[in-house]
Write an enzyme that holds these catalytic residues in place. Sequence first.
Site, mmCIF file in Angstrom:
data_model
loop_
_atom_site.group_PDB
_atom_site.id
_atom_site.type_symbol
_atom_site.label_atom_id
_atom_site.label_comp_id
_atom_site.label_asym_id
_atom_site.label_seq_id
_atom_site.Cartn_x
_atom_site.Cartn_y
_atom_site.Cartn_z
ATOM 1 N N LYS A 17 0.909 -1.174 0.149
ATOM 2 C CA LYS A 17 0.082 0.028 0.126
ATOM 3 C C LYS A 17 0.958 1.343 -0.108
ATOM 4 O O LYS A 17 0.674 2.191 -0.829
ATOM 5 C CB LYS A 17 -0.924 0.072 1.184
ATOM 6 C CG LYS A 17 -2.026 -0.908 1.355
ATOM 7 C CD LYS A 17 -2.803 -0.816 2.322
ATOM 8 C CE LYS A 17 -2.403 -0.725 3.836
ATOM 9 N NZ LYS A 17 -2.132 -2.018 4.337
ATOM 10 N N ARG A 93 -10.124 1.589 7.835
ATOM 11 C CA ARG A 93 -9.767 0.591 8.294
ATOM 12 C C ARG A 93 -10.981 -0.271 8.925
ATOM 13 O O ARG A 93 -10.870 -1.459 9.321
ATOM 14 C CB ARG A 93 -8.591 0.475 9.334
ATOM 15 C CG ARG A 93 -7.328 0.102 8.736
ATOM 16 C CD ARG A 93 -6.344 0.576 9.645
ATOM 17 N NE ARG A 93 -5.012 -0.255 9.672
ATOM 18 C CZ ARG A 93 -3.979 0.074 9.212
ATOM 19 N NH1 ARG A 93 -3.986 1.010 8.468
ATOM 20 N NH2 ARG A 93 -2.956 -0.801 9.344
ATOM 21 N N ARG A 130 10.887 -6.235 5.659
ATOM 22 C CA ARG A 130 10.509 -4.738 5.238
ATOM 23 C C ARG A 130 11.305 -3.950 6.213
ATOM 24 O O ARG A 130 11.686 -4.263 7.598
ATOM 25 C CB ARG A 130 9.174 -4.727 5.831
ATOM 26 C CG ARG A 130 8.695 -3.297 5.853
ATOM 27 C CD ARG A 130 7.119 -2.800 5.484
ATOM 28 N NE ARG A 130 6.292 -3.128 6.820
ATOM 29 C CZ ARG A 130 5.006 -2.812 6.633
ATOM 30 N NH1 ARG A 130 4.524 -2.483 5.527
ATOM 31 N NH2 ARG A 130 4.523 -3.051 7.704
ATOM 32 N N ARG A 163 10.582 -1.563 11.579
ATOM 33 C CA ARG A 163 9.449 -0.928 12.273
ATOM 34 C C ARG A 163 9.312 -1.483 13.602
ATOM 35 O O ARG A 163 9.264 -2.641 13.649
ATOM 36 C CB ARG A 163 8.136 -0.815 11.476
ATOM 37 C CG ARG A 163 7.810 0.497 10.732
ATOM 38 C CD ARG A 163 7.164 0.327 9.770
ATOM 39 N NE ARG A 163 5.820 -0.308 10.509
ATOM 40 C CZ ARG A 163 4.509 -0.165 9.739
ATOM 41 N NH1 ARG A 163 4.467 0.425 8.320
ATOM 42 N NH2 ARG A 163 3.312 -0.715 10.364
ATOM 43 N N ARG A 174 -2.264 -7.463 13.626
ATOM 44 C CA ARG A 174 -2.376 -6.507 12.692
ATOM 45 C C ARG A 174 -3.272 -7.367 11.560
ATOM 46 O O ARG A 174 -4.346 -6.924 10.941
ATOM 47 C CB ARG A 174 -1.618 -5.640 11.945
ATOM 48 C CG ARG A 174 -1.320 -4.700 13.002
ATOM 49 C CD ARG A 174 0.034 -3.782 12.577
ATOM 50 N NE ARG A 174 0.713 -3.704 11.596
ATOM 51 C CZ ARG A 174 2.080 -4.225 11.391
ATOM 52 N NH1 ARG A 174 2.707 -4.952 12.311
ATOM 53 N NH2 ARG A 174 2.675 -3.932 10.352
HETATM 54 P P1 ADP Z 1 0.246 -1.772 8.308
HETATM 55 O O1 ADP Z 1 -0.609 -1.389 7.138
HETATM 56 O O2 ADP Z 1 1.571 -2.488 8.110
HETATM 57 O O3 ADP Z 1 -0.589 -1.948 9.567
HETATM 58 P P2 ADP Z 1 0.298 1.120 8.715
HETATM 59 O O4 ADP Z 1 1.349 2.113 8.716
HETATM 60 O O5 ADP Z 1 -0.765 1.619 7.910
HETATM 61 O O6 ADP Z 1 0.871 -0.100 8.831
HETATM 62 O O7 ADP Z 1 -0.502 1.358 10.318
HETATM 63 C C1 ADP Z 1 0.532 1.091 11.531
HETATM 64 C C2 ADP Z 1 -0.611 1.269 12.637
HETATM 65 O O8 ADP Z 1 -0.946 2.526 12.944
HETATM 66 C C3 ADP Z 1 -1.902 0.328 12.798
HETATM 67 O O9 ADP Z 1 -1.293 -1.100 13.249
HETATM 68 C C4 ADP Z 1 -2.603 1.170 13.820
HETATM 69 O O10 ADP Z 1 -2.100 0.798 14.934
HETATM 70 C C5 ADP Z 1 -2.285 2.412 13.316
HETATM 71 N N1 ADP Z 1 -3.476 2.947 12.182
HETATM 72 C C6 ADP Z 1 -3.076 3.285 10.896
HETATM 73 N N2 ADP Z 1 -4.126 3.663 10.298
HETATM 74 C C7 ADP Z 1 -5.334 3.379 11.145
HETATM 75 C C8 ADP Z 1 -6.722 3.558 10.742
HETATM 76 N N3 ADP Z 1 -7.244 3.989 9.957
HETATM 77 N N4 ADP Z 1 -7.369 3.206 11.931
HETATM 78 C C9 ADP Z 1 -6.722 2.860 13.303
HETATM 79 N N5 ADP Z 1 -5.614 2.689 13.347
HETATM 80 C C10 ADP Z 1 -4.777 2.987 12.321
#
Ligand code: ADP
Length: 225
Positions: A17, A93, A130, A163, A174
């Site tokens: 993504k 999400r 990653r 990360r 996740r």
């Molecule tokens: P990944 O897709 O690998 O989980 P992201 O960088 O998109 O990584 O998200 C990392 C973390 O940030 C998530 O595990 C969550 O804790 C938080 N987060 C990101 N976007 C959202 C969202 N839209 N709603 C709730 N939590 C979010």
Amino acid sequence: MNPGARLLILGKQGAGKGTQALRLSRHYVVPHISTGDTLRQAIRSGSELGREARRYLDSGELVPDQIVIGMVRERLTRPDTSHRGFVLDGFPRTVAQAEALSTILSPKGLHLAIDLEIDTTSVLTRLAGRRVCADCGANYSVVDNPPRVPGLCDVCGGEVVQRDDDTEAAIRRRLELYERETAPLIAWYDSRGLLARIDALGSPDAVTERVVAVVDRRILRRPGS
Ligand code: ADP
Ligand code: ZN
């Protein structure tokens, strides 16, 4: 002139993504809005949002809807995004987030929600390799896309690290939350005629080409938008 685009990207952790969102934001000349990057920046800056969000990110839990929706609403009402568009990455999400987004975007709405399709075995391999720049968020992979100088970001020279939430337990959590909370959005957007399914396997260039072809077709079909 490039008319811009209003897009969002769905897909499991490790589907690509972030990489695709960045490329699409350059292609359509619109801001890349990553809720994960915004939250990680808030954590680094030590702001109140960062202090509140940290425990959720570290354990792989979702940050509460009201917090993330507020963040995105603020960003999407600034003039650059309301005029040219955006590429949303990591939002929505949950169904509650998707509903809030459609209110925020009304009456213009989205051009497309792009689902990057990938199997779980492939994402586990990708996530193990990653790496990410601690300063600018650029993505790398020790397997097929390492930084030119080991440990240093090609873009900004920052430190390239794993990360904090790419631990086995947080990844498992996740992916579980993806299946339960986010996967239902695929049907949600499909039923509204807004979904494009894209095969996420292959080189980043190949995937971008597939996405751009579908998006261009959609944008050209709606003159004036
Ligand atoms: P990944 O897709 O690998 O989980 P992201 O960088 O998109 O990584 O998200 C990392 C973390 O940030 C998530 O595990 C969550 O804790 C938080 N987060 C990101 N976007 C959202 C969202 N839209 N709603 C709730 N939590 C979010
Ligand atoms: Zn960097």
